[in-house]
Design a protein around this motif. Structure first.
Motif, PDB file in Angstrom:
ATOM      1  N   ASP A 120     188.643  47.738  -5.711  1.00 51.02           N
ATOM      2  CA  ASP A 120     187.580  48.141  -4.886  1.00 51.02           C
ATOM      3  C   ASP A 120     186.413  48.833  -5.628  1.00 51.02           C
ATOM      4  OD1 ASP A 120     188.605  46.849  -2.556  1.00 51.02           O
ATOM      5  OD2 ASP A 120     189.172  48.696  -1.506  1.00 51.02           O
ATOM      6  N   HIS A 121     185.213  48.653  -5.302  1.00 54.84           N
ATOM      7  CA  HIS A 121     184.262  49.540  -5.850  1.00 54.84           C
ATOM      8  C   HIS A 121     183.743  50.716  -4.936  1.00 54.84           C
ATOM      9  CE1 HIS A 121     183.555  47.143  -9.458  1.00 54.84           C
ATOM     10  NE2 HIS A 121     183.966  45.917  -8.730  1.00 54.84           N
ATOM     11  N   VAL A 122     183.988  51.838  -5.230  1.00 55.35           N
ATOM     12  CA  VAL A 122     183.268  52.892  -4.367  1.00 55.35           C
ATOM     13  C   VAL A 122     182.232  53.819  -5.104  1.00 55.35           C
ATOM     14  CG1 VAL A 122     185.281  52.801  -2.957  1.00 55.35           C
ATOM     15  CG2 VAL A 122     185.451  54.240  -4.958  1.00 55.35           C
ATOM     16  N   ALA A 123     181.924  54.974  -4.566  1.00 54.36           N
ATOM     17  CA  ALA A 123     181.231  55.933  -5.240  1.00 54.36           C
ATOM     18  C   ALA A 123     181.557  57.281  -4.827  1.00 54.36           C
ATOM     19  CB  ALA A 123     179.542  55.723  -4.927  1.00 54.36           C
ATOM     20  N   PHE A 124     182.301  57.875  -5.481  1.00 56.29           N
ATOM     21  CA  PHE A 124     182.839  59.070  -5.088  1.00 56.29           C
ATOM     22  C   PHE A 124     182.423  60.047  -6.036  1.00 56.29           C
ATOM     23  CE2 PHE A 124     187.144  58.005  -2.896  1.00 56.29           C
ATOM     24  CZ  PHE A 124     186.543  57.305  -2.205  1.00 56.29           C
ATOM     25  N   SER A 125     181.952  61.298  -5.293  1.00 57.32           N
ATOM     26  CA  SER A 125     181.648  62.498  -6.196  1.00 57.32           C
ATOM     27  C   SER A 125     182.965  63.302  -5.752  1.00 57.32           C
ATOM     28  CB  SER A 125     180.482  63.133  -5.688  1.00 57.32           C
ATOM     29  OG  SER A 125     180.124  63.260  -4.337  1.00 57.32           O
ATOM     30  N   GLU A 126     182.994  64.454  -6.389  1.00 60.73           N
ATOM     31  CA  GLU A 126     184.229  65.222  -6.399  1.00 60.73           C
ATOM     32  C   GLU A 126     185.338  64.840  -7.492  1.00 60.73           C
ATOM     33  OE1 GLU A 126     185.790  68.190  -5.505  1.00 60.73           O
ATOM     34  OE2 GLU A 126     187.739  67.430  -6.092  1.00 60.73           O
ATOM     35  N   SER A 127     185.425  65.435  -8.563  1.00 66.58           N
ATOM     36  CA  SER A 127     185.960  64.991  -9.526  1.00 66.58           C
ATOM     37  C   SER A 127     187.466  64.578  -9.501  1.00 66.58           C
ATOM     38  CB  SER A 127     185.714  66.151 -10.804  1.00 66.58           C
ATOM     39  OG  SER A 127     186.360  67.207 -10.484  1.00 66.58           O
ATOM     40  N   SER A 128     188.380  65.435  -8.755  1.00 70.53           N
ATOM     41  CA  SER A 128     189.672  65.125  -8.534  1.00 70.53           C
ATOM     42  C   SER A 128     189.816  63.918  -7.843  1.00 70.53           C
ATOM     43  CB  SER A 128     190.366  66.227  -7.816  1.00 70.53           C
ATOM     44  OG  SER A 128     190.059  66.649  -6.442  1.00 70.53           O
ATOM     45  N   ALA A 129     188.927  63.565  -6.767  1.00 73.71           N
ATOM     46  CA  ALA A 129     188.948  62.453  -6.059  1.00 73.71           C
ATOM     47  C   ALA A 129     188.844  61.159  -6.709  1.00 73.71           C
ATOM     48  CB  ALA A 129     188.266  62.367  -4.835  1.00 73.71           C
ATOM     49  N   CYS A 130     187.834  61.220  -7.869  1.00 77.48           N
ATOM     50  CA  CYS A 130     187.414  60.253  -8.686  1.00 77.48           C
ATOM     51  C   CYS A 130     188.624  59.930  -9.732  1.00 77.48           C
ATOM     52  CB  CYS A 130     186.391  60.534  -9.808  1.00 77.48           C
ATOM     53  SG  CYS A 130     184.776  60.754  -8.849  1.00 77.48           S
ATOM     54  N   VAL A 131     189.505  60.724 -10.090  1.00 77.84           N
ATOM     55  CA  VAL A 131     190.404  60.705 -11.065  1.00 77.84           C
ATOM     56  C   VAL A 131     191.598  59.916 -10.107  1.00 77.84           C
ATOM     57  CG1 VAL A 131     192.235  61.579 -12.518  1.00 77.84           C
ATOM     58  CG2 VAL A 131     189.698  62.282 -12.476  1.00 77.84           C
ATOM     59  N   TYR A 132     191.808  60.418  -9.033  1.00 77.63           N
ATOM     60  CA  TYR A 132     193.099  59.753  -7.984  1.00 77.63           C
ATOM     61  C   TYR A 132     192.727  58.251  -7.862  1.00 77.63           C
ATOM     62  CZ  TYR A 132     196.768  59.739  -4.706  1.00 77.63           C
ATOM     63  OH  TYR A 132     197.878  59.147  -4.165  1.00 77.63           O
ATOM     64  N   THR A 133     191.463  58.091  -7.436  1.00 81.00           N
ATOM     65  CA  THR A 133     190.889  56.793  -7.138  1.00 81.00           C
ATOM     66  C   THR A 133     191.160  55.702  -7.946  1.00 81.00           C
ATOM     67  OG1 THR A 133     189.910  57.666  -5.159  1.00 81.00           O
ATOM     68  CG2 THR A 133     189.100  55.589  -5.800  1.00 81.00           C
ATOM     69  N   ASN A 134     190.686  56.107  -9.409  1.00 81.31           N
ATOM     70  CA  ASN A 134     190.740  55.052 -10.388  1.00 81.31           C
ATOM     71  C   ASN A 134     191.971  54.924 -10.895  1.00 81.31           C
ATOM     72  OD1 ASN A 134     187.881  54.415 -11.112  1.00 81.31           O
ATOM     73  ND2 ASN A 134     187.434  56.729 -11.661  1.00 81.31           N
ATOM     74  N   SER A 135     192.903  56.092 -10.993  1.00 85.10           N
ATOM     75  CA  SER A 135     193.990  56.007 -11.815  1.00 85.10           C
ATOM     76  C   SER A 135     195.200  55.507 -11.002  1.00 85.10           C
ATOM     77  CB  SER A 135     194.399  57.547 -12.549  1.00 85.10           C
ATOM     78  OG  SER A 135     193.159  57.928 -12.867  1.00 85.10           O
ATOM     79  N   VAL A 136     195.423  56.244  -9.649  1.00 86.63           N
ATOM     80  CA  VAL A 136     196.606  55.928  -9.115  1.00 86.63           C
ATOM     81  C   VAL A 136     196.594  54.751  -8.004  1.00 86.63           C
ATOM     82  CG1 VAL A 136     198.109  57.130  -7.217  1.00 86.63           C
ATOM     83  CG2 VAL A 136     197.150  58.683  -9.308  1.00 86.63           C
ATOM     84  N   ILE A 137     195.288  54.768  -7.570  1.00 89.20           N
ATOM     85  CA  ILE A 137     194.872  53.519  -6.561  1.00 89.20           C
ATOM     86  C   ILE A 137     194.334  52.402  -7.383  1.00 89.20           C
ATOM     87  CG2 ILE A 137     193.531  52.801  -4.525  1.00 89.20           C
ATOM     88  CD1 ILE A 137     193.573  55.602  -3.609  1.00 89.20           C
ATOM     89  N   ARG A 195     187.658  51.536  -8.064  1.00 88.99           N
ATOM     90  CA  ARG A 195     186.687  51.969  -9.312  1.00 88.99           C
ATOM     91  C   ARG A 195     185.503  52.664  -8.630  1.00 88.99           C
ATOM     92  NH1 ARG A 195     186.845  46.386 -12.936  1.00 88.99           N
ATOM     93  NH2 ARG A 195     189.108  46.253 -13.090  1.00 88.99           N
ATOM     94  N   THR A 196     185.299  53.841  -9.565  1.00 91.43           N
ATOM     95  CA  THR A 196     184.278  54.710  -9.237  1.00 91.43           C
ATOM     96  C   THR A 196     183.856  55.540 -10.411  1.00 91.43           C
ATOM     97  OG1 THR A 196     183.554  56.448  -7.904  1.00 91.43           O
ATOM     98  CG2 THR A 196     185.951  56.645  -8.394  1.00 91.43           C
ATOM     99  N   ASN A 197     182.595  55.605 -10.763  1.00 89.33           N
ATOM    100  CA  ASN A 197     182.272  56.459 -11.923  1.00 89.33           C
ATOM    101  C   ASN A 197     182.322  57.916 -10.987  1.00 89.33           C
ATOM    102  OD1 ASN A 197     181.562  54.927 -14.011  1.00 89.33           O
ATOM    103  ND2 ASN A 197     179.631  54.265 -12.804  1.00 89.33           N
ATOM    104  N   ARG A 198     182.201  59.038 -12.178  1.00 87.15           N
ATOM    105  CA  ARG A 198     182.229  60.322 -11.507  1.00 87.15           C
ATOM    106  C   ARG A 198     180.703  60.557 -11.196  1.00 87.15           C
ATOM    107  NH1 ARG A 198     185.173  65.321 -14.743  1.00 87.15           N
ATOM    108  NH2 ARG A 198     183.676  66.901 -13.953  1.00 87.15           N
ATOM    109  N   GLU A 199     180.687  60.175  -9.956  1.00 86.03           N
ATOM    110  CA  GLU A 199     179.374  60.488  -9.289  1.00 86.03           C
ATOM    111  C   GLU A 199     178.909  61.771  -8.955  1.00 86.03           C
ATOM    112  OE1 GLU A 199     176.884  57.881  -8.757  1.00 86.03           O
ATOM    113  OE2 GLU A 199     178.561  56.207  -8.999  1.00 86.03           O
ATOM    114  N   GLY A 200     177.482  62.389  -9.112  1.00 88.13           N
ATOM    115  CA  GLY A 200     177.127  63.510  -8.521  1.00 88.13           C
ATOM    116  C   GLY A 200     176.863  63.394  -7.198  1.00 88.13           C
ATOM    117  N   GLY A 201     177.012  64.701  -6.385  1.00 89.62           N
ATOM    118  CA  GLY A 201     176.372  64.663  -4.955  1.00 89.62           C
ATOM    119  C   GLY A 201     175.381  63.651  -4.489  1.00 89.62           C
ATOM    120  N   PRO A 202     174.318  64.015  -5.037  1.00 89.35           N
ATOM    121  CA  PRO A 202     173.064  63.117  -4.755  1.00 89.35           C
ATOM    122  C   PRO A 202     173.307  61.610  -5.177  1.00 89.35           C
ATOM    123  CG  PRO A 202     172.339  64.951  -6.009  1.00 89.35           C
ATOM    124  CD  PRO A 202     173.841  65.019  -6.187  1.00 89.35           C
ATOM    125  N   SER A 203     173.705  61.280  -6.196  1.00 89.29           N
ATOM    126  CA  SER A 203     173.847  59.821  -6.491  1.00 89.29           C
ATOM    127  C   SER A 203     175.078  58.986  -5.563  1.00 89.29           C
ATOM    128  CB  SER A 203     174.237  59.528  -7.894  1.00 89.29           C
ATOM    129  OG  SER A 203     175.579  60.110  -8.082  1.00 89.29           O
TER     130      SER A 203
END
Lengths: 401, 134
Positions: free
Chosen positions: A131-148, A151-159
């Motif tokens: 799945d492609h998603v857009a997550f900010s919050e760095s710990s959620a990015c790592v979990y989503t990419n790695s454990v699940i 796919r997300t980049n390490r977004e900032g709040g505004p993006s």
């Protein structure tokens, strides 16, 4: 970058100011990072919600978006705020802080963003491999990419907010299969066991990895909860947005480990040093904190089981942070925890909460991420310990220590 | 022959003319710049005490929280924003801030060719910085 006709029209302002602005943000970032096109996302998670860390800065912007009719077009969730919305009367917060914080939440709600007020959005939605998603919050990015394996980049709040509005992100970075390959092989000599040890492995390797994707070798078993702490640690000291673990994480089979250029070995000594590095004092804490990232249901059950027939010392506080949603499904366990004299806190987290108002000087925690951030964010000392060590300290009489 | 213009990549289009405020250090807008006045308040920063208002703000790149983007938006709303932003490296925090604050911005610029106090004319549509004093 190739845009579709519909995307071009939004960029030209034919669907109004808010969509145009959101499209501009996503397209410009895509151009900078050499994306070829936009891709649809299934969800977004937005950071930048605690009035303590963001202040008044986003209020005008969010108000303008609301006035112009902007709404998230995909499922979108919000990160923790500055205090527990159901329990802040004893926090000595000023009326301004309370009102501004509630205003920020209302504005995000008006933008169709669900106020889950948690850093663990992956517990509350169906995310699938690829799945492609857009997550900010760095710990959620790592979990989503790695454990699940979503796919997300390490977004900032505004993006992340812009992506939520247009329902798309630019196709670059971790959305692309080839760019999810590891660059750093991490051989772990003594496998971590406790949540805290996984977290410390994370903060240690994060400093060395910078923005490289590490692949861990030598860890035979790891639960998703343990991997959550590893990821949160990695992201707090580095720019790491993903890791792999041999035999464990979902995309690891496709990796040719020989292509990894750099190799490091982590020994027990290094993890012991990390424990000292994350402790700024050895004095007795006045607050013991568990739950960064927010506790899962299983962690709440484990803590409840420990505290069942125990009492928290009267001279310190024991706080457990989780989300409102977990609290609701774990009522029995929450009752056990609170009967022991601990407090279960929702909607917020130690890093973004108004701790200073409570006169806290020293915090003991099982979260390497919290131990790493809190001395800077909150100007208090930290002591790193295991979950067991934290709970033992919280329930042992002073003369017994 | 002296250098008369340098080039960069356009992020936000627009034209501006003004004096360069040069920072050799990265800038964090959240906590580093007062969103109402434009004064740089970060302790020990090379621009501490100076105002970014109506300058052509030149710095290597942004740093710090992505909330910094919103500070640039507030600066623009409060008429305290720079007339233009010139960076060596395009960093998402500043790029998003310039987009939402509608501040002309160029990236990929060799900023060492610019000096503090220099008068420049920017055509961000074409990616050109004219050095008027040069």
């Amino acid at each position: 970058m190739e845009l579709t006709l519909a995307e071009e029209r939004i960029l030209d302002g034919e669907e109004g100011y808010a969509h145009q602005l959101a499209m501009k943000i996503v397209v410009k970032l895509g151009e900078i990072f050499a994306a070829d096109r936009l891709i649809p996302i299934t969800s977004a998670h937005i950071s930048g919600a605690s009035y303590k860390t963001i202040g008044d800065a986003p209020i005008e912007f969010l108000e303008d978006l609301v006035k112009n009719g902007a709404r998230a077009s995909v499922k979108a969730t919000l990160n923790p705020v500055g205090f527990d919305l159901h329990d802040y009367k004893n926090w000595s917060l000023s009326q301004t802080i309370i009102e501004k914080q509630k205003l920020i939440i209302r504005l995000y709600e008006a933008l169709n963003i669900q106020p889950i007020l948690s850093c663990t959005p992956y517990y509350f939605e169906e995310l699938s491999l690829g799945d492609h998603v857009a997550f900010s919050e760095s710990s959620a990015c790592v979990y989503t990419n790695s454990v699940i394996g979503a796919r997300t980049n390490r977004e900032g709040g505004p993006s992340a907010l812009a992506s939520a509005i247009i329902g798309k992100t630019a196709n670059y970075g971790l959305h692309i299969t080839e760019l999810r390959q590891p660059k750093l092989l991490v051989e772990v000599e003594t496998p971590p066991k406790e949540y805290a040890e996984f977290g410390m492995l994370g903060t240690y390797v994060g400093r060395l990895a910078r923005d490289h994707i590490p692949i861990f070798q030598g860890i035979r078993t790891a639960t998703n909860n343990q991997l959550k702490y590893l990821g949160a640690g990695l992201a707090s000291t580095g720019m790491v947005a993903m890791f792999h673990m041999r035999g464990i994480t979902p995309e690891v089979q496709k990796i040719d480990i020989k292509e990894c250029c750099e190799k490091i070995t982590i020994t027990q000594d290094e993890l012991n040093n990390e424990l000292h590095k994350l402790s700024t004092t050895d004095s007795i804490p006045d607050l013991i904190f568990i739950g960064c990232p927010h506790c899962s249901l299983q962690e709440i059950q484990e803590i409840a089981a420990y505290l069942r027939h125990k009492k928290v010392r009267a001279d310190l506080k024991l706080w457990i942070c989780t989300s409102q949603a977990i609290k609701e499904v774990a009522q029995e366990e929450i009752e056990m925890i609170e009967n022991a004299g601990a407090k279960v806190i929702c909607d917020t987290c130690i890093v973004v909460a108004y701790l200073e108002q409570l006169g806290i000087k020293t915090m003991m925690t099982s979260s390497a991420k919290a131990a790493n951030y809190t001395p800077h964010f909150c100007d208090i000392d930290s002591v790193m310990n295991t979950v067991q060590g934290c709970l033992d300290t919280a329930t042992t009489k002073l003369k017994d220590i | 022959m002296p250098l008369t213009s340098i080039t960069g990549r356009s992020v936000v289009s627009g034209k501006a003319k003004g004096k360069v405020l040069f920072s050799s250090e990265a800038i964090s807008f959240l906590g580093g710049v007062n969103p109402k006045t434009g004064l740089v308040v970060e302790k020990g920063h090379c621009l501490e005490g100076k105002s970014v208002k109506e300058t052509v703000l030149v710095f290597p790149h942004g740093k710090g929280s992505t909330v910094g983007s919103y500070v640039l938006y507030s600066l623009a709303k409060n008429n305290a924003a720079p007339k233009a932003i010139i960076n060596r490296i395009g960093d998402p925090v500043v790029v998003v801030g310039a987009i939402i604050g509608e501040i002309p911005m160029l990236i990929d610029v060799d900023i060492d060719l610019l000096n503090d106090g220099m008068m420049v004319e920017i055509d961000a549509d074409r990616g050109i910085i004219k050095l008027i004093d040069a």
